[in-house]
Design a protein around this motif. Sequence first.
Motif, PDB file in Angstrom:
ATOM      1  N   HIS A  45       0.808  -1.218   0.000  1.00 24.67           N
ATOM      2  CA  HIS A  45       0.000   0.000   0.000  1.00 24.67           C
ATOM      3  C   HIS A  45       0.844   1.273   0.000  1.00 24.67           C
ATOM      4  CE1 HIS A  45       0.841  -0.600   4.283  1.00 24.67           C
ATOM      5  NE2 HIS A  45       0.733   0.719   4.396  1.00 24.67           N
ATOM      6  N   GLU A  46       2.178   1.141  -0.106  1.00 26.75           N
ATOM      7  CA  GLU A  46       3.081   2.283  -0.110  1.00 26.75           C
ATOM      8  C   GLU A  46       3.637   2.512  -1.509  1.00 26.75           C
ATOM      9  OE1 GLU A  46       5.015   2.139   4.339  1.00 26.75           O
ATOM     10  OE2 GLU A  46       5.974   0.972   2.760  1.00 26.75           O
ATOM     11  N   SER A  67       1.225   6.676   1.038  1.00 27.64           N
ATOM     12  CA  SER A  67       0.266   5.613   0.745  1.00 27.64           C
ATOM     13  C   SER A  67      -0.247   5.850  -0.672  1.00 27.64           C
ATOM     14  CB  SER A  67      -0.894   5.635   1.742  1.00 27.64           C
ATOM     15  OG  SER A  67      -1.691   6.783   1.544  1.00 27.64           O
ATOM     16  N   ARG A  68      -0.733   4.815  -1.304  1.00 32.81           N
ATOM     17  CA  ARG A  68      -1.210   4.956  -2.690  1.00 32.81           C
ATOM     18  C   ARG A  68      -2.371   5.936  -2.775  1.00 32.81           C
ATOM     19  NH1 ARG A  68       1.354   1.791  -6.191  1.00 32.81           N
ATOM     20  NH2 ARG A  68       2.498   0.024  -5.374  1.00 32.81           N
TER      21      ARG A  68
END
Length: 131
Positions: A45-46, A67-68
């Motif tokens: 998710h990074e 984060s995305r």
Amino acid sequence: MKVYGPYTRKDGRQHVVLYENNTRKTVSYPKYLLEQKLGRSLLSHETCDHIDSDHTNNCLTNLQVLSRSDNARKQAALRPREVGVFTCPVCLCSFTKPFKDVRHNRKQSKSGPYCSRSCAGKGSHPNRKPE
């Protein structure tokens, strides 16, 4: 692990090629640099983000982990909104509206653009009597 690169693509972004256990993996150069600095791999998710939005500036002080979802919000805020001036086919008043909304309605085979929901209701039903 063997590292080859960085190689520059046509769009100016860079990537490296990693070989480990007879497996080849291509990774963006900024992501590779950030992972080396942190001492760990980025989580799913990074993402690696350029603070100044210049994708050719791979200085470690210009890279951050986001984060995305935060990265998508940042990119959306940087994009200018295209706004057009339209004339309502029902009341003939001029109004502004984002082009993305008008394009979306055209793809949906909807008529318009209308200045308000009231005019959209009147315009979409030609047999309806005006009040």
